[in-house]
Write a protein that holds these residues in place. Sequence first.
Motif, PDB file in Angstrom:
ATOM      1  N   ILE A 187       0.843  -1.195   0.000  1.00 41.08           N
ATOM      2  CA  ILE A 187       0.000   0.000   0.000  1.00 41.08           C
ATOM      3  C   ILE A 187       0.876   1.243   0.000  1.00 41.08           C
ATOM      4  N   ASP A 188       0.588   2.159  -0.918  1.00 37.03           N
ATOM      5  CA  ASP A 188       1.291   3.436  -0.934  1.00 37.03           C
ATOM      6  C   ASP A 188       0.274   4.570  -0.970  1.00 37.03           C
ATOM      7  N   ASP A 189       0.734   5.784  -1.165  1.00 32.13           N
ATOM      8  CA  ASP A 189      -0.156   6.946  -1.115  1.00 32.13           C
ATOM      9  C   ASP A 189      -1.192   6.935  -2.232  1.00 32.13           C
ATOM     10  N   ASN A 190      -0.921   6.204  -3.301  1.00 29.43           N
ATOM     11  CA  ASN A 190      -1.845   6.154  -4.439  1.00 29.43           C
ATOM     12  C   ASN A 190      -2.754   4.927  -4.419  1.00 29.43           C
ATOM     13  N   THR A 191      -2.670   4.129  -3.370  1.00 33.58           N
ATOM     14  CA  THR A 191      -3.532   2.954  -3.269  1.00 33.58           C
ATOM     15  C   THR A 191      -4.936   3.396  -2.873  1.00 33.58           C
ATOM     16  N   VAL A 192      -5.913   2.962  -3.661  1.00 33.62           N
ATOM     17  CA  VAL A 192      -7.304   3.365  -3.395  1.00 33.62           C
ATOM     18  C   VAL A 192      -8.115   2.235  -2.777  1.00 33.62           C
ATOM     19  N   ALA A 193      -7.694   0.973  -2.993  1.00 29.36           N
ATOM     20  CA  ALA A 193      -8.490  -0.145  -2.487  1.00 29.36           C
ATOM     21  C   ALA A 193      -7.653  -1.396  -2.353  1.00 29.36           C
ATOM     22  N   VAL A 194      -8.114  -2.270  -1.460  1.00 31.41           N
ATOM     23  CA  VAL A 194      -7.675  -3.663  -1.400  1.00 31.41           C
ATOM     24  C   VAL A 194      -8.877  -4.497  -1.797  1.00 31.41           C
ATOM     25  N   LEU A 195      -8.725  -5.293  -2.837  1.00 25.39           N
ATOM     26  CA  LEU A 195      -9.801  -6.130  -3.363  1.00 25.39           C
ATOM     27  C   LEU A 195      -9.480  -7.587  -3.054  1.00 25.39           C
ATOM     28  N   LEU A 196     -10.340  -8.231  -2.250  1.00 23.49           N
ATOM     29  CA  LEU A 196     -10.074  -9.597  -1.810  1.00 23.49           C
ATOM     30  C   LEU A 196     -11.341 -10.442  -1.806  1.00 23.49           C
ATOM     31  N   LEU A 227     -11.672  -1.190   1.644  1.00 27.59           N
ATOM     32  CA  LEU A 227     -11.646  -2.644   1.647  1.00 27.59           C
ATOM     33  C   LEU A 227     -12.854  -3.121   0.845  1.00 27.59           C
ATOM     34  N   VAL A 228     -12.579  -3.757  -0.282  1.00 25.87           N
ATOM     35  CA  VAL A 228     -13.621  -4.245  -1.189  1.00 25.87           C
ATOM     36  C   VAL A 228     -13.662  -5.761  -1.089  1.00 25.87           C
ATOM     37  N   ALA A 229     -14.782  -6.297  -0.620  1.00 21.09           N
ATOM     38  CA  ALA A 229     -14.927  -7.743  -0.418  1.00 21.09           C
ATOM     39  C   ALA A 229     -15.725  -8.345  -1.559  1.00 21.09           C
ATOM     40  N   ASP A 230     -15.078  -9.219  -2.311  1.00 23.34           N
ATOM     41  CA  ASP A 230     -15.761  -9.964  -3.358  1.00 23.34           C
ATOM     42  C   ASP A 230     -16.453 -11.152  -2.694  1.00 23.34           C
ATOM     43  N   TYR A 255     -19.280  -4.197  -0.676  1.00 24.61           N
ATOM     44  CA  TYR A 255     -19.573  -5.599  -0.986  1.00 24.61           C
ATOM     45  C   TYR A 255     -19.795  -5.739  -2.485  1.00 24.61           C
ATOM     46  N   LEU A 256     -19.207  -6.774  -3.077  1.00 25.45           N
ATOM     47  CA  LEU A 256     -19.506  -7.164  -4.446  1.00 25.45           C
ATOM     48  C   LEU A 256     -20.295  -8.459  -4.370  1.00 25.45           C
ATOM     49  N   LEU A 257     -21.503  -8.440  -4.918  1.00 28.86           N
ATOM     50  CA  LEU A 257     -22.417  -9.571  -4.789  1.00 28.86           C
ATOM     51  C   LEU A 257     -22.900 -10.041  -6.154  1.00 28.86           C
ATOM     52  N   GLY A 258     -23.288 -11.309  -6.220  1.00 29.30           N
ATOM     53  CA  GLY A 258     -23.812 -11.864  -7.472  1.00 29.30           C
ATOM     54  C   GLY A 258     -24.302 -13.278  -7.242  1.00 29.30           C
ATOM     55  N   ALA A 272     -22.720  -2.858  -3.026  1.00 29.21           N
ATOM     56  CA  ALA A 272     -23.330  -2.175  -1.885  1.00 29.21           C
ATOM     57  C   ALA A 272     -22.245  -1.434  -1.117  1.00 29.21           C
ATOM     58  N   ALA A 273     -22.496  -0.172  -0.820  1.00 27.59           N
ATOM     59  CA  ALA A 273     -21.530   0.650  -0.077  1.00 27.59           C
ATOM     60  C   ALA A 273     -22.268   1.857   0.494  1.00 27.59           C
ATOM     61  N   ASN A 274     -21.588   2.609   1.313  1.00 26.66           N
ATOM     62  CA  ASN A 274     -22.193   3.818   1.861  1.00 26.66           C
ATOM     63  C   ASN A 274     -22.142   4.967   0.861  1.00 26.66           C
TER      64      ASN A 274
END
Length: 404
Positions: A187-196, A227-230, A255-258, A272-274
């Motif tokens: 993670i650096d200053d330009n990191t916008v998300a962790v996708l897991l 934090l993006v949860a698949d 949340y990523l749902l399907g 789904a997110a705020n």
Amino acid sequence: MVDDRLRTPGAVRDAERFTAHNYHPLPVVIASAEGAWLTDVDGRRYLDCLAGYSALNFGHRHPGLIAAAHAQLDRLTLTSRAFIHDQFADFCRELAELCGKDLVLPMNTGAEAVETGIKVARKWGYQVKGVPAGQANIVVAEGNFHGRTTTIVSFSTDEDARADFGPYTPGFTVVPYGDLDALAAAIDDNTVAVLLEPIQGEQGVVVPPEGYLPGVRRVCTERNVLLVADEIQSGLGRTGATFACEHEGVVPDMYLLGKALGGGIVPVSAVAANADVLGVLKPGQHGSTFGGNPLACAVATEVVRLLATGEFQRRSAELGERLHAGLQSLVGKGLVAVRGRGLWAGLDIDPTLMTGRQACERLMERGVLAKDTHGSTLRLAPPLVITAEEIDHAVAQLAAVLAG
């Protein structure tokens, strides 16, 4: 000798003749299904232990879902998002409440949900976090499976999914799954998300080490990263909770749902997110003709209501214990390892005995359908409507296959 009266061989030949070979299906041709059982064109029944990669969590032709689909088919199926239809608000509100989030963005397929999550995370990074234009990066994990679009395969480590589809999309950093130190260092200053994926399905139902997901949540909060949860495979009851993240008390930013969201009837996915995250999108910046269509919303709303009762989560947790106990009894008797949560299991077969494909073919001959991955690994993900007796039957058939 092949019985000339059987329809399966000819149907298999026709499928091979007239379709691109992007799959290697088992030689079974399904004609009908109900609950946890499938029937082929020759009348043979099979216990479904794959459930459409978790798209059929509620079983085949769940009566409540079928009724919702039939009722909507008689009224309205598509308007596009140019208009609002009468099923839309209920679906978005009830799914947002299930997720504990402000907003929902409906799409169709899992890959579309992932692509949407990537776009939203980047836009959030530029507009909210202040990342310089064109510099956003997202941290992902080795062994991931998030779909097969050109952007998604750009950060895949599976050569079958990735090879010969370049040039690849930049903006992703791949780290070992389960290694919190490596993730934090990436993670650096330009990191916008962790996708897991909270549990890696395609990789063989790999559960991360205890404490990993809470650690990721802590690092993301400290570093102002989403934090993006698949949860496309792991979510909606599969693991014994509504979301797999719940097992360690983790709440992602997105949340990523399907899959199961469409009840095995129509493709439905959603993000789904705020409002401080999904609110970065403005009209014309993202969309889908079929996303959130009336038929999809009618079915998916009924799915959300089934989940709101908690019945399917409880079934997965309780029956999952039975499934895993049965599978663990086979370790050392043809199985090398068993992983998973709830009604989801990855099984490593002793490679000196057979490949995963061979195991699936032999299970098919015994009336059980499952799917292999990565050589000698099997995945089991039966519908959550399966019974204890049917679980015992599946384990018994696997034991017979392993015994030769």
